[in-house]
Write a protein that holds these residues in place. Structure first.
Motif, short mmCIF file in Angstrom:
data_model
loop_
_atom_site.label_atom_id
_atom_site.label_comp_id
_atom_site.label_asym_id
_atom_site.label_seq_id
_atom_site.Cartn_x
_atom_site.Cartn_y
_atom_site.Cartn_z
N HIS A 118 3.31 -0.11 -4.22
CA HIS A 118 4.22 0.65 -4.74
C HIS A 118 4.53 1.82 -3.74
N CYS A 119 3.49 2.44 -3.40
CA CYS A 119 3.84 3.59 -2.30
C CYS A 119 4.45 3.14 -1.00
N ARG A 120 3.89 1.85 -0.57
CA ARG A 120 4.80 1.44 0.58
C ARG A 120 5.94 1.03 0.61
N THR A 121 6.42 0.54 -0.62
CA THR A 121 7.76 0.09 -0.95
C THR A 121 8.61 1.48 -0.92
N VAL A 122 8.21 2.53 -1.45
CA VAL A 122 8.76 3.75 -1.75
C VAL A 122 9.18 4.25 -0.26
N VAL A 123 8.08 4.28 0.69
CA VAL A 123 8.38 4.84 1.80
C VAL A 123 9.38 3.99 2.94
N LEU A 130 -1.53 -0.40 5.85
CA LEU A 130 -0.65 -1.29 5.56
C LEU A 130 0.37 -1.61 6.57
N PRO A 131 1.02 -2.50 6.55
CA PRO A 131 2.30 -2.68 7.56
C PRO A 131 3.64 -2.14 6.96
#
Length: 274
Positions: free
Chosen positions: A153-158, A29-30
């Motif tokens: 959602h994980c990407r957004t949190v990171v 993912l980017p």
């Protein structure tokens, strides 16, 4: 600041990727645009294997550090969910069993040291290190991630957890990225001296920059990219002679190529080709 959407890594690394795909689900993912100067990409690995089944995943080293969140079946040395993996100079093997979930932040070469203000050489060949450069609230937010959450959602949190660490990019780190880009962009460059001439940088300065930011020597990085190229061709079904493959990526003789390939991959190129 130059555009850093461009890749500063090869797409090779995982040995036998078709086999790995039979056992695990891998997604890349980017990251957020504000993190692109330091972060190559994110990746999520998830598996749920039948009882008694295991798979040994082998990956060739990249000149980059990783910040990861790991739950479920974990690799040796992981006792807390959030860990850092430094630049490894050897093949990285992990036995996967039962069920597990990993979300990784793959930094660019030199990116972790620039992002955190650390010296990459101290993490060389350290497979598991504590995330000490990050504040406790950052680590706690990352530790809450897991397979029960959607990957976006994980990407957004990171993205949100890492955003406070962004800073102005040091000119010396930008120089490292330019050198790495030159190595990747012109595969006819097979000696460090050629890279130095192309980039207009002296030997001692280049070595100092790589020790500070990358954690490995320019010669090692250039050699790893050549092996990555050869492995990628073999994984893609290369059917030519090994002598031709060696010559394609700058080895002067097949014996030298075979020795370096075997030392890193663990089997000869002829065996890997089967």
């Amino acid at each position: 600041m130059p555009d850093r959407k461009n890749a500063t890594t090869t797409q090779a690394g995982v040995l036998r990727p078709d086999q790995l795909a039979q056992y695990v689900d891998l997604v890349r993912l980017p990251c957020a645009p504000s993190l692109e100067p330091w972060v190559e990409n994110y990746w999520r690995l998830q598996w749920n294997l039948p009882s008694g089944t295991s798979y040994r995943s082998s990956t060739l080293p990249h000149p980059a550090c990783t910040l990861s969140v790991e739950h479920g079946w974990t690799r040796e040395g992981v006792t807390e969910p959030v860990v850092v993996t430094g630049v490894l100079t050897h093949r990285f093997d992990v036995v996967l069993a039962e069920s597990g979930w990993v979300f990784g932040v793959k930094f660019r070469p030199g990116g972790y040291a620039s992002f955190t203000g650390t010296v990459a050489r101290t993490l060389r060949d350290v497979p598991v290190a504590p995330p000490t450069p990050f504040r406790s609230e950052t680590v706690a937010a990352l530790a809450e991630l897991g397979g029960h959450l959607e990957v976006d959602h994980c990407r957004t949190v990171v993205d949100a957890a890492l955003a406070p660490y962004t800073r102005d990019v040091e000119p010396e780190y930008e120089t490292v990225l330019d050198v790495i880009g030159t190595m990747l962009g012109d595969r006819t460059l097979i000696r460090v001296g050629q890279v130095e001439d192309r980039c207009g940088i002296g030997t001692r300065r280049l070595q100092r920059l790589f020790e500070r930011y990358v954690g490995a020597t320019p010669k090692w990085v250039l050699g790893r990219y050549r092996i990555h190229d050869a492995v990628r061709d073999l994984d893609d079904g290369y059917t030519g002679s090994l002598a031709e493959l060696a010559a394609r990526y700058g080895w002067f003789d097949q014996a030298h190529f075979t020795r370096e390939f075997t030392e890193l991959v663990g089997v000869s190129p002829g065996t890997y080709q089967l």
